[in-house]
Design a protein around this motif. Structure first.
Motif, PDB file in Angstrom:
ATOM      1  N   ALA A 266       0.839  -1.200   0.000  1.00 56.33           N
ATOM      2  CA  ALA A 266       0.000   0.000   0.000  1.00 56.33           C
ATOM      3  C   ALA A 266       0.875   1.252   0.000  1.00 56.33           C
ATOM      4  O   ALA A 266       0.611   2.200  -0.754  1.00 56.33           O
TER       5      ALA A 266
ATOM      6  N   ASP B  90      -1.585   7.034  -6.174  1.00 58.32           N
ATOM      7  CA  ASP B  90      -2.984   6.571  -6.142  1.00 58.32           C
ATOM      8  C   ASP B  90      -3.362   6.314  -4.683  1.00 58.32           C
ATOM      9  O   ASP B  90      -3.218   5.207  -4.166  1.00 58.32           O
ATOM     10  N   GLN B  91      -3.840   7.361  -4.021  1.00 59.04           N
ATOM     11  CA  GLN B  91      -4.181   7.261  -2.610  1.00 59.04           C
ATOM     12  C   GLN B  91      -5.424   6.405  -2.372  1.00 59.04           C
ATOM     13  O   GLN B  91      -5.566   5.797  -1.311  1.00 59.04           O
ATOM     14  N   VAL B  92      -6.323   6.350  -3.335  1.00 58.20           N
ATOM     15  CA  VAL B  92      -7.527   5.525  -3.195  1.00 58.20           C
ATOM     16  C   VAL B  92      -7.135   4.048  -3.116  1.00 58.20           C
ATOM     17  O   VAL B  92      -7.573   3.321  -2.214  1.00 58.20           O
ATOM     18  N   MET B  93      -6.304   3.621  -4.040  1.00 62.53           N
ATOM     19  CA  MET B  93      -5.868   2.220  -4.026  1.00 62.53           C
ATOM     20  C   MET B  93      -5.101   1.910  -2.741  1.00 62.53           C
ATOM     21  O   MET B  93      -5.318   0.871  -2.108  1.00 62.53           O
TER      22      MET B  93
ATOM     23  N   GLN C 287      -5.349   3.371   0.179  1.00 64.03           N
ATOM     24  CA  GLN C 287      -6.258   3.350   1.322  1.00 64.03           C
ATOM     25  C   GLN C 287      -7.091   2.073   1.342  1.00 64.03           C
ATOM     26  O   GLN C 287      -7.350   1.514   2.404  1.00 64.03           O
ATOM     27  N   LYS C 288      -7.516   1.599   0.180  1.00 65.85           N
ATOM     28  CA  LYS C 288      -8.280   0.345   0.125  1.00 65.85           C
ATOM     29  C   LYS C 288      -7.418  -0.826   0.595  1.00 65.85           C
ATOM     30  O   LYS C 288      -7.910  -1.725   1.290  1.00 65.85           O
ATOM     31  N   MET C 289      -6.143  -0.811   0.263  1.00 64.10           N
ATOM     32  CA  MET C 289      -5.239  -1.867   0.723  1.00 64.10           C
ATOM     33  C   MET C 289      -5.039  -1.773   2.237  1.00 64.10           C
ATOM     34  O   MET C 289      -5.028  -2.792   2.927  1.00 64.10           O
ATOM     35  N   ARG C 290      -4.907  -0.556   2.750  1.00 57.94           N
ATOM     36  CA  ARG C 290      -4.760  -0.372   4.200  1.00 57.94           C
ATOM     37  C   ARG C 290      -6.021  -0.820   4.936  1.00 57.94           C
ATOM     38  O   ARG C 290      -5.947  -1.417   6.009  1.00 57.94           O
ATOM     39  N   ALA C 291      -7.179  -0.522   4.344  1.00 53.68           N
ATOM     40  CA  ALA C 291      -8.445  -0.953   4.950  1.00 53.68           C
ATOM     41  C   ALA C 291      -8.526  -2.472   4.982  1.00 53.68           C
ATOM     42  O   ALA C 291      -9.001  -3.060   5.960  1.00 53.68           O
ATOM     43  N   LEU C 292      -8.054  -3.124   3.928  1.00 50.11           N
ATOM     44  CA  LEU C 292      -8.012  -4.587   3.916  1.00 50.11           C
ATOM     45  C   LEU C 292      -7.110  -5.100   5.034  1.00 50.11           C
ATOM     46  O   LEU C 292      -7.458  -6.059   5.729  1.00 50.11           O
TER      47      LEU C 292
ATOM     48  N   GLU D 291      -9.004  -4.923   8.254  1.00 44.82           N
ATOM     49  CA  GLU D 291     -10.008  -5.984   8.301  1.00 44.82           C
ATOM     50  C   GLU D 291      -9.359  -7.337   8.592  1.00 44.82           C
ATOM     51  O   GLU D 291      -9.866  -8.121   9.402  1.00 44.82           O
TER      52      GLU D 291
END
Length: 112
Positions: free
Chosen positions: A77, A86-89, A91-96, A99
Motif C-alpha cells: 500500500a 494513487d491514494q484511493v488504491m 487506502q483500500k489496501m490499508r483498509a483490507l 479488516e
C-alpha cells in the motif's frame, strides 16, 4: 552504473522443505541475515505478468505467517502510494489490512 546484488540461500530437509532461509545484500556488507519466510514478486517485462516466489521455513508459526502477509499488503500500500500517488488504491489496501488484523485477532481470541 552502480550495481547491487541480493543473495538468498535456502537450506532444505530431506523432503525439500525449507529449514532455514538466509540472505545478504552487497550494499549492506557481508552480514548474513536470517528469515522465516520470503515473498518475492517480480513484474516480468517480457510476459507482462507477475512471477512469484513464496517460501517459509517449517518453524514459521501459522499466526506469524498471517501477520507476515498483512504486513506485506501494508508495505505494498505504501509502495503504490509512493510510486503512483494513487491514494484511493493505497487506502483500500490499508483498509483490507485493518479488516484482516481484526479477523486474526478474533480468531486468536476464539482459539486461544
Amino acid at each position: 552504473m552502480k550495481k547491487s546484488e541480493i543473495y538468498f540461500s535456502i537450506a532444505l530437509d530431506d523432503q525439500k522443505i525449507p529449514e532455514a532461509i538466509s540472505w545478504r545484500a552487497t550494499d549492506a556488507g557481508e552480514k548474513i541475515h536470517f528469515a522465516k519466510a520470503i515473498n518475492i514478486s517480480l513484474w516480468d517485462r517480457d510476459e507482462a505478468g507477475t512471477m512469484k516466489i513464496d517460501l517459509w521455513t517449517k518453524d514459521m508459526p501459522v499466526e506469524e505467517m498471517k501477520y507476515f502477509y498483512i504486513d506485506s499488503i501494508g508495505a505494498m500500500a505504501q509502495s503504490i502510494a509512493t510510486a503512483t500517488s494513487d491514494q484511493v488504491m493505497a487506502q483500500k489496501m490499508r483498509a483490507l489490512c485493518e479488516e484482516l488484523m481484526q479477523h486474526v485477532e478474533q480468531d486468536r481470541q476464539k482459539n486461544g
